[in-house]
Motif scaffolding. Structure first.
Motif, PDB file in Angstrom:
ATOM      1  N   VAL A 187       6.184   0.795  -9.476  1.00 52.09           N
ATOM      2  CA  VAL A 187       6.880  -0.421  -9.043  1.00 52.09           C
ATOM      3  C   VAL A 187       5.937  -1.612  -9.161  1.00 52.09           C
ATOM      4  O   VAL A 187       4.804  -1.579  -8.678  1.00 52.09           O
ATOM      5  N   LYS A 188       6.398  -2.681  -9.794  1.00 53.25           N
ATOM      6  CA  LYS A 188       5.612  -3.906  -9.924  1.00 53.25           C
ATOM      7  C   LYS A 188       5.867  -4.805  -8.708  1.00 53.25           C
ATOM      8  O   LYS A 188       6.977  -4.843  -8.181  1.00 53.25           O
ATOM      9  N   ILE A 189       4.832  -5.531  -8.289  1.00 51.86           N
ATOM     10  CA  ILE A 189       4.915  -6.290  -7.042  1.00 51.86           C
ATOM     11  C   ILE A 189       4.735  -7.776  -7.313  1.00 51.86           C
ATOM     12  O   ILE A 189       3.832  -8.187  -8.052  1.00 51.86           O
ATOM     13  N   VAL A 190       5.601  -8.570  -6.691  1.00 50.49           N
ATOM     14  CA  VAL A 190       5.496 -10.030  -6.731  1.00 50.49           C
ATOM     15  C   VAL A 190       5.353 -10.518  -5.298  1.00 50.49           C
ATOM     16  O   VAL A 190       6.195 -10.200  -4.450  1.00 50.49           O
ATOM     17  N   PHE A 191       4.279 -11.266  -4.996  1.00 52.57           N
ATOM     18  CA  PHE A 191       4.086 -11.811  -3.659  1.00 52.57           C
ATOM     19  C   PHE A 191       4.699 -13.213  -3.573  1.00 52.57           C
ATOM     20  O   PHE A 191       4.519 -14.039  -4.460  1.00 52.57           O
ATOM     21  N   LEU A 192       5.401 -13.434  -2.488  1.00 55.27           N
ATOM     22  CA  LEU A 192       6.052 -14.721  -2.244  1.00 55.27           C
ATOM     23  C   LEU A 192       5.582 -15.193  -0.873  1.00 55.27           C
ATOM     24  O   LEU A 192       6.082 -14.743   0.157  1.00 55.27           O
ATOM     25  N   SER A 193       4.557 -16.092  -0.855  1.00 52.75           N
ATOM     26  CA  SER A 193       4.010 -16.459   0.448  1.00 52.75           C
ATOM     27  C   SER A 193       3.150 -17.710   0.345  1.00 52.75           C
ATOM     28  O   SER A 193       3.021 -18.309  -0.723  1.00 52.75           O
ATOM     29  N   GLY A 194       2.539 -18.080   1.490  1.00 52.20           N
ATOM     30  CA  GLY A 194       1.712 -19.275   1.546  1.00 52.20           C
ATOM     31  C   GLY A 194       0.374 -19.085   0.872  1.00 52.20           C
ATOM     32  O   GLY A 194      -0.120 -17.968   0.743  1.00 52.20           O
ATOM     33  N   TYR A 195      -0.277 -20.184   0.480  1.00 51.47           N
ATOM     34  CA  TYR A 195      -1.529 -20.137  -0.275  1.00 51.47           C
ATOM     35  C   TYR A 195      -2.627 -19.414   0.493  1.00 51.47           C
ATOM     36  O   TYR A 195      -3.398 -18.647  -0.067  1.00 51.47           O
ATOM     37  N   GLU A 196      -2.679 -19.639   1.822  1.00 54.59           N
ATOM     38  CA  GLU A 196      -3.765 -19.058   2.609  1.00 54.59           C
ATOM     39  C   GLU A 196      -3.684 -17.526   2.667  1.00 54.59           C
ATOM     40  O   GLU A 196      -4.631 -16.856   3.044  1.00 54.59           O
ATOM     41  N   ASP A 197      -2.538 -16.956   2.285  1.00 58.56           N
ATOM     42  CA  ASP A 197      -2.385 -15.503   2.331  1.00 58.56           C
ATOM     43  C   ASP A 197      -2.954 -14.806   1.100  1.00 58.56           C
ATOM     44  O   ASP A 197      -3.158 -13.600   1.113  1.00 58.56           O
ATOM     45  N   PHE A 198      -3.209 -15.579   0.030  1.00 57.29           N
ATOM     46  CA  PHE A 198      -3.453 -14.928  -1.258  1.00 57.29           C
ATOM     47  C   PHE A 198      -4.716 -14.053  -1.264  1.00 57.29           C
ATOM     48  O   PHE A 198      -4.672 -12.900  -1.651  1.00 57.29           O
ATOM     49  N   GLU A 199      -5.864 -14.620  -0.827  1.00 58.36           N
ATOM     50  CA  GLU A 199      -7.102 -13.832  -0.851  1.00 58.36           C
ATOM     51  C   GLU A 199      -6.973 -12.610   0.043  1.00 58.36           C
ATOM     52  O   GLU A 199      -7.441 -11.524  -0.277  1.00 58.36           O
ATOM     53  N   TYR A 200      -6.311 -12.782   1.174  1.00 58.87           N
ATOM     54  CA  TYR A 200      -6.061 -11.670   2.090  1.00 58.87           C
ATOM     55  C   TYR A 200      -5.228 -10.596   1.400  1.00 58.87           C
ATOM     56  O   TYR A 200      -5.420  -9.410   1.584  1.00 58.87           O
ATOM     57  N   ILE A 232      -7.601  -4.265  -2.727  1.00 58.50           N
ATOM     58  CA  ILE A 232      -6.417  -3.413  -2.870  1.00 58.50           C
ATOM     59  C   ILE A 232      -6.087  -3.266  -4.343  1.00 58.50           C
ATOM     60  O   ILE A 232      -6.012  -4.250  -5.077  1.00 58.50           O
ATOM     61  N   LYS A 233      -5.854  -2.040  -4.784  1.00 57.29           N
ATOM     62  CA  LYS A 233      -5.463  -1.803  -6.176  1.00 57.29           C
ATOM     63  C   LYS A 233      -3.955  -1.814  -6.248  1.00 57.29           C
ATOM     64  O   LYS A 233      -3.298  -0.819  -6.012  1.00 57.29           O
ATOM     65  N   LEU A 234      -3.409  -2.990  -6.557  1.00 57.30           N
ATOM     66  CA  LEU A 234      -1.957  -3.142  -6.610  1.00 57.30           C
ATOM     67  C   LEU A 234      -1.548  -3.669  -7.975  1.00 57.30           C
ATOM     68  O   LEU A 234      -2.312  -4.368  -8.637  1.00 57.30           O
ATOM     69  N   THR A 235      -0.321  -3.331  -8.399  1.00 59.78           N
ATOM     70  CA  THR A 235       0.207  -3.867  -9.655  1.00 59.78           C
ATOM     71  C   THR A 235       0.911  -5.187  -9.346  1.00 59.78           C
ATOM     72  O   THR A 235       2.117  -5.237  -9.193  1.00 59.78           O
ATOM     73  N   ILE A 236       0.125  -6.263  -9.224  1.00 57.93           N
ATOM     74  CA  ILE A 236       0.682  -7.575  -8.871  1.00 57.93           C
ATOM     75  C   ILE A 236       1.012  -8.327 -10.151  1.00 57.93           C
ATOM     76  O   ILE A 236       0.133  -8.654 -10.948  1.00 57.93           O
ATOM     77  N   LEU A 237       2.288  -8.586 -10.372  1.00 57.11           N
ATOM     78  CA  LEU A 237       2.708  -9.306 -11.571  1.00 57.11           C
ATOM     79  C   LEU A 237       2.532 -10.811 -11.405  1.00 57.11           C
ATOM     80  O   LEU A 237       1.991 -11.490 -12.271  1.00 57.11           O
ATOM     81  N   GLU A 238       3.011 -11.341 -10.279  1.00 55.16           N
ATOM     82  CA  GLU A 238       2.988 -12.791 -10.063  1.00 55.16           C
ATOM     83  C   GLU A 238       2.765 -13.074  -8.581  1.00 55.16           C
ATOM     84  O   GLU A 238       2.953 -12.203  -7.718  1.00 55.16           O
ATOM     85  N   TYR A 239       2.376 -14.330  -8.297  1.00 56.48           N
ATOM     86  CA  TYR A 239       2.236 -14.798  -6.931  1.00 56.48           C
ATOM     87  C   TYR A 239       2.865 -16.182  -6.866  1.00 56.48           C
ATOM     88  O   TYR A 239       2.483 -17.075  -7.602  1.00 56.48           O
ATOM     89  N   LEU A 240       3.877 -16.341  -6.015  1.00 56.29           N
ATOM     90  CA  LEU A 240       4.593 -17.613  -5.926  1.00 56.29           C
ATOM     91  C   LEU A 240       4.394 -18.216  -4.545  1.00 56.29           C
ATOM     92  O   LEU A 240       4.602 -17.545  -3.528  1.00 56.29           O
ATOM     93  N   LEU A 241       3.968 -19.483  -4.528  1.00 53.49           N
ATOM     94  CA  LEU A 241       3.697 -20.145  -3.260  1.00 53.49           C
ATOM     95  C   LEU A 241       4.976 -20.664  -2.608  1.00 53.49           C
ATOM     96  O   LEU A 241       5.878 -21.165  -3.274  1.00 53.49           O
ATOM     97  N   LYS A 275       0.839  -1.209   0.000  1.00 55.39           N
ATOM     98  CA  LYS A 275       0.000   0.000   0.000  1.00 55.39           C
ATOM     99  C   LYS A 275       0.869   1.252   0.000  1.00 55.39           C
ATOM    100  O   LYS A 275       0.609   2.212  -0.724  1.00 55.39           O
ATOM    101  N   ARG A 276       1.913   1.238   0.841  1.00 55.12           N
ATOM    102  CA  ARG A 276       2.794   2.406   0.943  1.00 55.12           C
ATOM    103  C   ARG A 276       3.567   2.623  -0.363  1.00 55.12           C
ATOM    104  O   ARG A 276       3.736   3.759  -0.813  1.00 55.12           O
ATOM    105  N   VAL A 277       4.023   1.532  -0.960  1.00 52.94           N
ATOM    106  CA  VAL A 277       4.746   1.625  -2.236  1.00 52.94           C
ATOM    107  C   VAL A 277       3.804   2.148  -3.326  1.00 52.94           C
ATOM    108  O   VAL A 277       4.191   2.967  -4.158  1.00 52.94           O
ATOM    109  N   ARG A 278       2.541   1.684  -3.297  1.00 55.85           N
ATOM    110  CA  ARG A 278       1.569   2.146  -4.269  1.00 55.85           C
ATOM    111  C   ARG A 278       1.382   3.660  -4.173  1.00 55.85           C
ATOM    112  O   ARG A 278       1.247   4.361  -5.181  1.00 55.85           O
TER     113      ARG A 278
END
Length: 547
Positions: free
Chosen positions: A77-90, A95-104, A68-71
């Protein structure tokens, strides 16, 4: 080569990723790492990456708050999330974010490199499509038929004051324009020609590039608000039209993302003139004119930033009517404060006048017109008139009787230069006052956990980026550093003068998380809250026992 920042609270995971991925071969470089969002923001103050790879669940500041702060600060800046599956919907909810990829997690190096390959492909495609000028021009013209384009251009060039709002709404429906919001803001984007010339190859030209630029701007606008984007001469014009809340929330972010994206994708600089907010779409011409006025300050304020007319000039609804081209240039030179150019221009004005008009009556009228133009520059820039400026009108009734033309011309030059000095002084007083008001607001409201740069700048009635610049220049500290300093000093005072628990001190100091408060406190003072309190009590007992 694209730059990357890696943020994860598990150091062994960070180091493994940094050491095992073939960054250079894949077209990337690591420019920073951090263990939580707070550290990441500190690193980004000096070096902003193209891509942010971040864990979601981290102590102190998690990946969501970081995103949010980076936005807000660096929306390109493009954002890639690296985290567990249960975090994804959260992570993505609301949130309006530029999410390129999500890696579990857990992810192998092979998985990570495959993901990075996709990211590289997306970024390359973004650059390639932005520079495919022929295709872009065809797409652009396909979306904008001649009638629709003509109407949009007429909005910024023609007077629609005699057209009722209901008739206007019919026109907007006829042309299927997204301009039905309760508030509008106009952005006037101009390409910096010297920087464009440096990066362009021989087969590119400014005329073709404007379609690509408009296309990029439209994609950014569509992410946040309703509106229309079109070209006018060599400029791109974006009319944002949405709810009052959305206009206030996203205009500054939009301006920043347009600036950063153009610099990264195309490599040249731009200027963005931002109009005041307006409610009636029929006021678009006035908004366009104010955006041009904002761009006139580009030489003094610099490229690659949004120049908000409301930050610089006091918007007046009833302006002095004076339509001469020379008048407009004179006003601009006075407001900008270009003394050398002003003196040359005044020489030209008087030369032109004496060439055609020689009577003393014409001279008096000419001097009155010049005087009014100075008042106009004065009126749109400051809040109050200086008595010395007003008294000059009495001099005009006498000065025109002088036979020496040089004396008359030098009088007007000195008059303009004195006006510049007063404008600059009052403008400085205004900025000083705003910075002091901002600091006083922090002192009074530091215990509010939702206190932010955006919130305070709204109270000051100026844009966040302009307020941030003023605040740091006048107070010697950034907004964030000043807020931390105030909160820490108040927290220490609270610790040493009460027996309140640490979590109570944290809440009273504007922190909702005791652990984060303790982290910040130790970072600021070098010791934990408990240690500071314990040392103070021991010293106090020792002093009392001696007495």
């Amino acid at each position: 080569m694209y730059s990357i920042m890696l943020v994860d609270d598990e150091e062994d995971i960070r180091q493994s990723i940094i050491e095992l991925v073939h960054w250079g071969k894949m077209g990337f470089e690591i420019i920073g790492e951090a263990s939580n969002g707070e550290e990441a923001l500190e690193v980004m103050e000096d070096n902003v990456p193209d891509i942010l790879i971040t864990d979601i669940k981290m102590p102190i500041m998690d990946g969501i708050e970081l995103s949010k702060r980076v936005r807000e600060e660096h929306p390109a800046v493009k954002i890639v999330f690296l985290s567990g599956y249960e975090d994804f919907e959260y992570a993505v909810s609301g949130i309006k974010l530029t999410i390129l990829e999500y890696l579990l997690k857990p992810a192998s190096i092979s998985d990570l490199e495959n993901m990075l390959g996709k990211v590289r492909k997306n970024l390359d495609e973004e650059k390639r499509s932005a520079n495919d000028l022929v295709t872009i021009e065809k797409d652009f013209l396909k979306k904008f038929d001649v009638n629709k384009m003509s109407f949009l251009v007429s909005l910024i060039t023609d007077n629609y004051s005699d057209v009722s709002e209901s008739e206007f709404q019919k026109l907007l429906q006829t042309y299927q324009l997204n301009l039905t919001g309760e508030r509008q803001v106009l952005l006037n984007i101009t390409i910096d020609k010297p920087s464009f010339a440096k990066i362009t190859s021989g087969n590119q030209n400014l005329e073709l590039m404007k379609f690509s630029l408009a296309n990029t701007i439209r994609k950014i606008v569509d992410k946040y608000v309703q509106g229309e984007v079109f070209t006018f001469t060599s400029n791109s014009v974006a009319i944002l039209s949405d709810t009052k809340e959305n206009i206030e929330m996203y205009t500054d972010i939009l301006v920043k993302e347009i600036n950063e994206s153009v610099q990264k994708i195309f490599g040249f600089s731009i200027g963005i003139g931002v109009s005041e907010e307006y409610a009636r779409i029929s006021d678009t011409k006035r908004a366009f004119q104010s955006s041009i006025s904002a761009l006139n300050y580009q030489t003094t304020l610099g490229e690659n930033k949004g120049i908000y007319i409301s930050d610089i000039e006091t918007i007046q609804q009833n302006e002095i009517v004076f339509n001469e081209v020379n008048e407009a240039k004179l006003i601009s030179l006075i407001k900008i404060g270009s003394k050398k150019e002003l003196e040359i221009f005044i020489d030209q004005l008087f030369q032109q006048f004496y060439f055609g008009m020689n009577s003393k009556e014409h001279l008096q009228i000419f001097l009155m017109e010049l005087y009014v133009s100075v008042l106009k520059a004065y009126k749109t820039t400051i809040l109050k008139y200086d008595s010395g400026i007003l008294q000059q009108v009495q001099i005009i009734s006498e000065i025109h009787r002088y036979e020496d033309r040089q004396v008359i011309k030098e009088w007007f030059k000195n008059f303009c230069i004195s006006a510049i000095a007063i404008i600059q002084e009052q403008r400085k007083e205004k900025t000083d006052s705003l910075a002091k008001q901002g600091y006083a607001y922090l002192v009074e409201h530091y215990s509010d956990p939702s206190l932010s740069l955006k919130h305070v700048s709204k109270q000051m009635l100026i844009s966040p980026s302009y307020f941030s610049s003023l605040f740091k220049k006048e107070n010697g500290l950034s907004f964030t550093d000043a807020l931390v300093e105030i909160r820490m000093e108040k927290a220490k005072e609270h610790l040493l003068t009460t027996d309140h628990k640490i979590f109570e001190v944290a809440i009273d100091s504007g922190y909702t998380d005791q652990h984060y408060f303790s982290y910040c406190f130790k970072k600021y003072f070098g010791e934990s809250p408990n240690k500071i309190r314990e040392t103070f009590k021991k010293n106090k007992l020792r002093a009392e026992s001696k007495s």
